[in-house]
Scaffold this motif. Structure first.
Motif, PDB file in Angstrom:
ATOM      1  N   LEU A 114      -5.225  31.430  11.070  1.00 28.93           N
ATOM      2  CA  LEU A 114      -6.367  30.708  11.618  1.00 28.93           C
ATOM      3  C   LEU A 114      -7.166  31.566  12.601  1.00 28.93           C
ATOM      4  O   LEU A 114      -8.366  31.353  12.791  1.00 28.93           O
ATOM      5  CB  LEU A 114      -5.888  29.432  12.312  1.00 28.93           C
ATOM      6  CG  LEU A 114      -5.323  28.353  11.377  1.00 28.93           C
ATOM      7  CD1 LEU A 114      -4.616  27.272  12.173  1.00 28.93           C
ATOM      8  CD2 LEU A 114      -6.423  27.747  10.514  1.00 28.93           C
ATOM      9  N   LEU A 115      -6.492  32.556  13.197  1.00 32.73           N
ATOM     10  CA  LEU A 115      -7.157  33.450  14.145  1.00 32.73           C
ATOM     11  C   LEU A 115      -7.661  34.719  13.467  1.00 32.73           C
ATOM     12  O   LEU A 115      -8.767  35.195  13.743  1.00 32.73           O
ATOM     13  CB  LEU A 115      -6.187  33.828  15.262  1.00 32.73           C
ATOM     14  CG  LEU A 115      -5.723  32.688  16.169  1.00 32.73           C
ATOM     15  CD1 LEU A 115      -4.571  33.142  17.046  1.00 32.73           C
ATOM     16  CD2 LEU A 115      -6.877  32.198  17.028  1.00 32.73           C
ATOM     17  N   ASP A 116      -6.832  35.294  12.598  1.00 29.37           N
ATOM     18  CA  ASP A 116      -7.177  36.549  11.926  1.00 29.37           C
ATOM     19  C   ASP A 116      -6.564  36.517  10.532  1.00 29.37           C
ATOM     20  O   ASP A 116      -5.424  36.955  10.328  1.00 29.37           O
ATOM     21  CB  ASP A 116      -6.639  37.733  12.731  1.00 29.37           C
ATOM     22  CG  ASP A 116      -7.146  39.067  12.193  1.00 29.37           C
ATOM     23  OD1 ASP A 116      -7.562  39.116  11.019  1.00 29.37           O
ATOM     24  OD2 ASP A 116      -7.103  40.069  12.943  1.00 29.37           O
ATOM     25  N   SER A 117      -7.317  36.010   9.577  1.00 29.57           N
ATOM     26  CA  SER A 117      -6.790  35.780   8.241  1.00 29.57           C
ATOM     27  C   SER A 117      -6.296  37.066   7.585  1.00 29.57           C
ATOM     28  O   SER A 117      -5.231  37.095   6.970  1.00 29.57           O
ATOM     29  CB  SER A 117      -7.878  35.129   7.363  1.00 29.57           C
ATOM     30  OG  SER A 117      -7.411  34.931   6.057  1.00 29.57           O
ATOM     31  N   ASP A 118      -7.075  38.177   7.719  1.00 25.14           N
ATOM     32  CA  ASP A 118      -6.698  39.419   7.048  1.00 25.14           C
ATOM     33  C   ASP A 118      -5.407  39.990   7.616  1.00 25.14           C
ATOM     34  O   ASP A 118      -4.539  40.456   6.871  1.00 25.14           O
ATOM     35  CB  ASP A 118      -7.824  40.450   7.198  1.00 25.14           C
ATOM     36  CG  ASP A 118      -9.092  40.022   6.468  1.00 25.14           C
ATOM     37  OD1 ASP A 118      -8.978  39.148   5.574  1.00 25.14           O
ATOM     38  OD2 ASP A 118     -10.173  40.539   6.774  1.00 25.14           O
TER      39      ASP A 118
END
Length: 631
Positions: free
Chosen positions: A115-119
């Motif tokens: 949710l914060l940094d998908s990659d």
């Protein structure tokens, strides 16, 4: 793709609402989460963790894992993992690995990280199974992030979670494209059901909200592995908004799917026929809102012969039971609406729609109904009311029924008591014993006549009759006066009992005390007991009967022995036929044996015929001769 860190003012709201993404809303409207007060307990947890660092979070998580299944456990886990994903997600995963935490902890941290940094979260996942699990969790967190992962893993399959419907509103076209690509890669054989139909069902619901007719036309053209489920999903969605139009269109689709006369060639693509459960669901919804409109649909020409009406019977039964129980329809109103519709409807639902009413309402219903003109609908309705009343207040119900002067209606009311007894054989016997002697046999015979003709080899008459325990029923017939109904009741009881315990059944026939009843019952009962026995074990039945003295009882029993033995040994069956004293029964038995014997061993059968033909009346000889084709 990196997102800004959570504002800790909003995190409690997300946790309190179950992390479910709100549906699309009109400009200027208030967000759903903000429109309701957040859970104070979650707010307190969030405030406690707002500035927590990894060391604090490790301690909090250890304590939480030691209190598994405690109240608020999952909410606290989400909040701890969300804060840890914000501060040090890689360290959190390493700590989980070192401490062998439950899988749900690792998945929760990865979900919060996504949710914060998908990659970055995607790169940290070690296998596809984890990616699917995280994608599933993202469905209720953030639709856009979910789609980022779903485009790559193309799983999970949709389920009944409302979040899927919300997703289809915004990403329906893309879901269809992914599902179509998956179907093209699928190894499911033509004509089989594909689990990928679940995606198309979701798309059909979204399309039907906008244009149901277009949605159905689109679904009809899909691959046959997914078409039926998709079409039915569109109809279900249409039925929520316009049940009358949906029901009528189902009738058209099913009529078009019926095979044409003389059309034996297989079609390139099988026609789609909508299942009865879809129509029932639609009709039940309509009936609860507008019962008269639902009945009008069933009154359309051909509704029952096409099958749509029969599919709607269970729906109408459920709907009217609820309407009556909730007081939205009065008993007399329900009776009048149903009785003047297609007779099939009343005959099928009148026995069962009254059971939700309290005893005092059933008493009122009975008194109102008996004032109506006599007829089959009234008979079924009053028997249903009386049966439900007997189950709730047997003393008052029995007194009302016993005082009623109309014999046929009185017996109909009593027969309803069996419906109320359900499939409990002991309760059946109790109900039967409580019915006055003059009505007892008639009530039992009338009740069982609903289930079809009695057939040897079945525990109950017809294909759908109740379970019977003849040893419980037999005593209540012992001292009844002779009548046609007594013959029927005794025959049913004896045949069922004869299959289970033939000697007990025959002893019971012998115990019938009234001379007239005993004489009238012998032909039916003795033969019926033997029909049951000979169906199961004809040789044992024949051996038992061989030692019995000549007389009407033996003759009545010998006929079913002949009919059963002829299946395996027609010559022995013929010998048994010749041993029967009653000329009428003997001729019937001879014919039964000769028809089979002439086919299996024509010469032997003809020799037997010639030995007796000169002694027979011309008519009897001609009938036997016909077994040989007239020779």
């Amino acid at each position: 793709m990196v997102k800004p860190a959570y504002l800790w003012l909003l995190l409690p709201l997300a946790a309190w609402s179950g992390y479910k993404t709100a549906p699309p809303r009109a400009a200027g409207s208030v967000p759903a989460a903000a429109a309701e007060a957040p859970d104070p307990q979650v707010l307190a947890m969030a405030a406690e963790l707002a500035k927590a660092q990894p060391a604090d979070l490790e301690k909090q998580l250890r304590e939480l894992l030691a209190q598994a299944e405690s109240p608020g456990w999952m909410n606290r886990l989400k909040l701890i993992c969300a804060r840890w994903a914000e501060t040090d997600p890689a360290g959190a995963l390493a700590w989980c690995e070192a401490n062998k935490t439950p899988t749900v902890v690792r998945l929760r941290i990865l979900t919060e990280w996504a949710l914060l940094d998908s990659d970055a979260a995607w790169a940290a996942v070690t296998n596809d199974e984890e990616r699917v699990s995280i994608t599933r969790m993202l469905l209720n967190e953030d639709r856009e992030t979910f789609m980022v992962w779903f485009r790559q893993v193309r799983k999970p399959l949709p389920d009944l979670d409302p979040a899927w419907a919300l997703l289809a509103e915004r990403h329906g076209k893309e879901l269809e494209e992914i599902a179509t690509a998956l179907l093209g890669e699928s190894q499911d054989p033509p004509g089989s059901f594909s689990s990928l139909a679940l995606y198309f069902r979701l798309a059909a619901q979204a399309r039907a909200d906008r244009d149901p007719a277009a949605a159905i036309a689109w679904a009809m053209g899909l691959d046959e592995r997914v078409a039926r489920v998709t079409v039915e999903a569109a109809f279900r969605q249409w039925g929520k908004k316009d049940p009358v139009a949906a029901w009528k269109e189902i009738a058209k689709v099913n009529a078009a799917a019926a095979p044409e006369a003389g059309d034996e060639a297989p079609k390139e693509k099988p026609p789609i026929r909508i299942s009865g459960s879809v129509g029932s669901e639609i009709l039940e919804r309509l009936a609860k809102d507008d019962p008269a409109a639902a009945i009008e649909l069933l009154r359309e020409p051909g509704a029952f012969t096409r099958g749509e009406g029969l599919n709607g019977i269970s729906a109408m039964e459920t709907a009217f039971r609820d309407l009556l129980a909730e007081g939205k329809v009065k008993p007399l109103e329900a009776y009048e609406m149903i009785a003047f519709s297609d007779p099939t409807l009343g005959l099928n639902i009148f026995p069962d729609i009254w059971r939700g009413l309290p005893a005092e309402k059933l008493a009122e219903a009975a008194k109102a109904l008996v004032a109506q003109p006599a007829g089959d609908p009234l008979s079924m309705a009053i028997s249903g009311v009386a049966g439900a009343w007997m189950a709730k207040d047997p003393v008052a119900a029995a007194a009302f029924i016993a005082a009623f002067p109309d014999e046929n209606l009185r017996r109909s009311m009593y027969s309803g008591s069996f419906d109320a007894s359900g499939s409990d054989p002991a309760r059946q016997a109790e109900v039967l014993a409580a019915i006055p002697a003059q009505d007892r046999a008639a009530v039992f015979a009338i009740y069982l006549s609903r289930f079809g003709e009695l057939r040897p080899g079945e525990q109950s008459p017809g294909y759908a009759g109740p379970e019977l325990k003849p040893e419980l029923l037999a005593p209540v017939f012992r001292d009844l006066p002779a009548s046609e109904y007594l013959d029927q009741s005794v025959k049913i009881t004896a045949m069922n009992w004869g299959q289970q315990d033939p000697t007990a059944a025959l002893a019971w026939v012998d115990s019938l005390s009234d001379p007239a009843a005993r004489k009238a019952a012998y032909g039916a009962a003795y033969g019926a007991a033997f029909e049951g026995w000979t169906f199961k074990n004809p040789n044992a039945a024949a051996a038992w009967l061989a030692d019995k003295k000549d007389g009407p009882e033996r003759d009545a029993a010998a006929l079913p022995v002949v009919r059963s033995l002829v299946r395996t040994d027609a010559e022995v069956a013929w010998e048994w036929a010749e041993s029967i004293g009653d000329t009428g029964i003997r001729q019937e038995a001879r014919l039964a044996a000769m028809k089979v014997w002439a086919l299996r061993d024509r010469e032997a059968a003809q020799a037997a015929y010639k030995r007796i033909s000169g002694k027979l009346p011309a008519a009897d000889a001609a009938k036997l001769s016909a077994c040989f084709g007239g020779s």
